[in-house]
Design an enzyme around this catalytic site. Sequence first.
Site, mmCIF file in Angstrom:
data_model
loop_
_atom_site.group_PDB
_atom_site.id
_atom_site.type_symbol
_atom_site.label_atom_id
_atom_site.label_comp_id
_atom_site.label_asym_id
_atom_site.label_seq_id
_atom_site.Cartn_x
_atom_site.Cartn_y
_atom_site.Cartn_z
ATOM 1 N N LYS A 277 0.924 -1.254 -0.055
ATOM 2 C CA LYS A 277 0.042 0.061 -0.071
ATOM 3 C C LYS A 277 0.845 1.135 -0.036
ATOM 4 O O LYS A 277 1.833 1.090 0.564
ATOM 5 C CB LYS A 277 -0.858 -0.178 1.221
ATOM 6 C CG LYS A 277 -1.694 -1.255 1.524
ATOM 7 C CD LYS A 277 -2.909 -1.248 0.479
ATOM 8 C CE LYS A 277 -3.774 -2.412 0.483
ATOM 9 N NZ LYS A 277 -4.911 -2.443 -0.276
ATOM 10 N N LYS B 160 2.305 -9.531 -1.780
ATOM 11 C CA LYS B 160 1.360 -9.709 -3.168
ATOM 12 C C LYS B 160 1.224 -8.227 -3.794
ATOM 13 O O LYS B 160 1.243 -7.537 -3.145
ATOM 14 C CB LYS B 160 -0.052 -10.318 -2.886
ATOM 15 C CG LYS B 160 -1.090 -9.399 -2.041
ATOM 16 C CD LYS B 160 -2.464 -10.222 -1.948
ATOM 17 C CE LYS B 160 -3.192 -10.014 -3.181
ATOM 18 N NZ LYS B 160 -3.521 -8.535 -3.323
ATOM 19 N N ASN B 161 1.094 -8.164 -4.955
ATOM 20 C CA ASN B 161 0.768 -7.097 -5.750
ATOM 21 C C ASN B 161 -0.660 -6.835 -5.493
ATOM 22 O O ASN B 161 -1.474 -7.831 -5.102
ATOM 23 C CB ASN B 161 0.604 -7.151 -7.388
ATOM 24 C CG ASN B 161 2.114 -6.935 -7.890
ATOM 25 O OD1 ASN B 161 2.176 -7.488 -9.166
ATOM 26 N ND2 ASN B 161 2.994 -6.161 -7.318
ATOM 27 N N ASP B 162 -1.321 -5.664 -5.338
ATOM 28 C CA ASP B 162 -2.683 -5.369 -5.126
ATOM 29 C C ASP B 162 -3.425 -5.515 -6.425
ATOM 30 O O ASP B 162 -2.689 -5.730 -7.608
ATOM 31 C CB ASP B 162 -2.903 -3.856 -4.615
ATOM 32 C CG ASP B 162 -3.812 -3.801 -3.537
ATOM 33 O OD1 ASP B 162 -3.733 -2.988 -2.749
ATOM 34 O OD2 ASP B 162 -4.747 -4.757 -3.494
ATOM 35 N N GLU B 163 -4.800 -5.750 -6.275
ATOM 36 C CA GLU B 163 -5.463 -6.351 -7.351
ATOM 37 C C GLU B 163 -5.206 -5.311 -8.797
ATOM 38 O O GLU B 163 -5.508 -5.815 -9.767
ATOM 39 C CB GLU B 163 -6.874 -6.741 -6.977
ATOM 40 C CG GLU B 163 -7.877 -5.531 -6.708
ATOM 41 C CD GLU B 163 -7.571 -4.847 -5.456
ATOM 42 O OE1 GLU B 163 -6.852 -5.539 -4.529
ATOM 43 O OE2 GLU B 163 -8.209 -3.855 -5.198
ATOM 44 N N HIS C 110 -7.537 -13.620 -6.938
ATOM 45 C CA HIS C 110 -8.060 -12.455 -6.447
ATOM 46 C C HIS C 110 -9.584 -12.132 -6.904
ATOM 47 O O HIS C 110 -9.716 -12.445 -8.159
ATOM 48 C CB HIS C 110 -7.110 -11.217 -6.517
ATOM 49 C CG HIS C 110 -7.643 -10.265 -5.531
ATOM 50 N ND1 HIS C 110 -8.814 -9.438 -5.947
ATOM 51 C CD2 HIS C 110 -7.056 -9.684 -4.409
ATOM 52 C CE1 HIS C 110 -8.784 -8.576 -4.766
ATOM 53 N NE2 HIS C 110 -7.920 -8.666 -4.002
ATOM 54 N N HIS D 237 -9.051 -16.062 -2.384
ATOM 55 C CA HIS D 237 -9.505 -15.204 -1.165
ATOM 56 C C HIS D 237 -11.048 -15.754 -0.847
ATOM 57 O O HIS D 237 -11.734 -15.705 -1.579
ATOM 58 C CB HIS D 237 -9.509 -13.702 -1.494
ATOM 59 C CG HIS D 237 -8.221 -13.112 -1.482
ATOM 60 N ND1 HIS D 237 -7.837 -11.929 -1.066
ATOM 61 C CD2 HIS D 237 -7.323 -13.416 -2.506
ATOM 62 C CE1 HIS D 237 -6.346 -11.658 -1.304
ATOM 63 N NE2 HIS D 237 -6.328 -12.378 -2.142
ATOM 64 N N LYS E 232 -12.561 -5.815 7.063
ATOM 65 C CA LYS E 232 -13.460 -4.759 6.531
ATOM 66 C C LYS E 232 -14.405 -5.186 5.703
ATOM 67 O O LYS E 232 -15.391 -4.309 5.453
ATOM 68 C CB LYS E 232 -12.527 -3.723 6.075
ATOM 69 C CG LYS E 232 -12.146 -3.955 4.743
ATOM 70 C CD LYS E 232 -10.916 -2.973 3.976
ATOM 71 C CE LYS E 232 -10.514 -3.309 2.848
ATOM 72 N NZ LYS E 232 -9.615 -2.814 2.304
HETATM 73 C C1 CAP Z 1 -6.852 -5.828 1.368
HETATM 74 C C2 CAP Z 1 -7.051 -5.639 -0.189
HETATM 75 C C3 CAP Z 1 -7.505 -6.797 -0.669
HETATM 76 C C4 CAP Z 1 -9.089 -7.069 -0.255
HETATM 77 C C5 CAP Z 1 -9.640 -8.318 -1.056
HETATM 78 C C6 CAP Z 1 -7.819 -4.458 -0.660
HETATM 79 O O1 CAP Z 1 -6.160 -4.339 1.741
HETATM 80 O O2 CAP Z 1 -5.781 -5.572 -0.777
HETATM 81 O O3 CAP Z 1 -7.620 -6.595 -2.151
HETATM 82 O O4 CAP Z 1 -8.817 -7.827 1.099
HETATM 83 O O5 CAP Z 1 -10.645 -8.663 -0.142
HETATM 84 O O6 CAP Z 1 -7.496 -3.978 -1.516
HETATM 85 O O7 CAP Z 1 -8.647 -4.099 0.233
HETATM 86 P P1 CAP Z 1 -6.216 -4.202 3.244
HETATM 87 P P2 CAP Z 1 -11.191 -10.210 -0.280
HETATM 88 O O8 CAP Z 1 -5.342 -5.366 4.116
HETATM 89 O O9 CAP Z 1 -5.716 -2.942 3.492
HETATM 90 O O10 CAP Z 1 -7.673 -4.276 3.823
HETATM 91 O O11 CAP Z 1 -9.899 -10.768 0.455
HETATM 92 O O12 CAP Z 1 -12.236 -10.313 0.791
HETATM 93 O O13 CAP Z 1 -11.656 -10.761 -1.493
HETATM 94 MG MG MG Z 2 -6.311 -5.307 -2.793
#
Ligand code: CAP
Ligand code: MG
Length: 490
Positions: free
Chosen positions: A168, A194-197, A289, A323, A331
């Site tokens: 982040k 991990k890379n973010d989505e 993801h 996931h 959250k």
């Molecule tokens: C979490 C996260 C994940 C979500 C995916 C985001 O960040 O990287 O993509 O958790 O949700 O972008 O919000 P945080 P799920 O740890 O800062 O919340 O696993 O329910 O599919």
């Molecule tokens: Mg994410």
Amino acid sequence: MTKSNLQTLIKSLNEKQQAYVNLNLKNPTNGEYLLTVFHLIPGKDMNILQAASEVAAESSTGTNFKVNTETPFSREMNALVYQLDLKRNLVWIAYPWRLFDRKGNVQNILTYIVGNILGMKEISALKLLDVWFPPAMLEQYDGPSYTIDDMRKYLNVYERPILGTIIKPKMGLTASEYAEVCYDFWVGGGDFVKNDEPQANQDFCPYDKMVQYVKKAMDKAVKETGKKKVHSFNVSASDFDEMIKRCELIRNAGFEKGSYAFLIDGITAGWMAVQTLRRRYPDVFIHFHRAGHGGFTRPENPIGFSVLVLSKFARLAGVSGIHTGTAGVGKMKGSPEEDIVAAHNIQYFKSKGHFFMQEWTKIPEKDKDAIKLVHEDLAHHVILEDDSWRGIKKCCPIISGGLNPTKLKPFIEIMGNVDFITTMGAGVHAHPDGTRAGATALVQACEAYKKNIDIHEYAKTHKELAKSIEFFEKKKESAIKIAMKIEKAA
Ligand code: CAP
Ligand code: MG
Ligand code: MG
């Protein structure tokens, strides 16, 4: 349901609808059918059986009128409504599994069972809650190849969750800044980044530069810690060629086998991308993801499918991990009844879903040695006549979304095991002393769990954890205060 109102429902069917109903279907688990359960509320001027038969028609061989081109064989391929629960508005539909594309194609199945029917006027609510795969289908599908067991072996991490993060801010770092944060997390003691989505080839962070810098950061961290590390690269792309190009770029960047995973945004990139990765790269952890799944799975959505259904198809398709949600601890929306049921259904060889007991292998559970063989996939190196030893290996729940070190133990207690990867974004990078301390706090929270010591007690001698607890518990308090204020004002 009394006999009479069942008779009334059956009498209300027109000739076409009758061809898609068989409430006396013998032994639906005979291996001939993929079985489904939907929550269904009929649209106007329809009763539940009429609507269910229209759903069965549209999701197999039919359309809104009986057509003259039907044949005795095509009628064999009709999906059949075979059970009803009028109290709970539930319908069971059996699909002759020869309806489906032969070579194990998840996209094709979903186009039937959560395709057009989600848009039909005949329903006002339609949610696919559970699905059951017959053994014959399990043999047609890949199932996972590289599993969390392989990742554990590579990392030498056992008896605890694999501790991960998402870098982040979600977007906006340059390649070198991104790699810096990876380094900080890894030297802080974390295992997995991990890379973010949404990570792709953005001009402020060119893909090839990001891969190169991550490699440098990983080499440095491995050298300094003496521990192996893993990075999950998002290979989602505009087209397959580009996706494969990204995979090959990673594979040729000098990473050790096992030190990288391929992340795919399975909902937005699609099942063809998911299965392409599984079939081309059986030696890589394929990380699904599920960004966008909420449009189908949120509990308040009357139309769509459950987290359980999504997760079971991910295992069938052969992803190594998906996931599955934090069961409401984090959250995102979720509950144990949804998220934990999904997690257990992809972890074990046999587990109860919302309606079906799914067995992912025909090997009897008590035959631990054979089960072990399947996990290690040794069975495939033994010359076997049939595939009866085959099993669909486990798929690992990836637990993410608003988690932080104070939530690790509460989640493990709901999950009932530690065989998963957890990735915490803000839970690590919002730490008052930065990422490295955030990672160390996560490691310390896990140590406290393993030693069965309360984290507040453990924090007395572990400053990074102490600061993390103070920060996140204060945040929680202020969030509760705000919520109470809103409540009072309302
Ligand atoms: C979490 C996260 C994940 C979500 C995916 C985001 O960040 O990287 O993509 O958790 O949700 O972008 O919000 P945080 P799920 O740890 O800062 O919340 O696993 O329910 O599919
Ligand atoms: Mg994410
Ligand atoms: Mg630094």
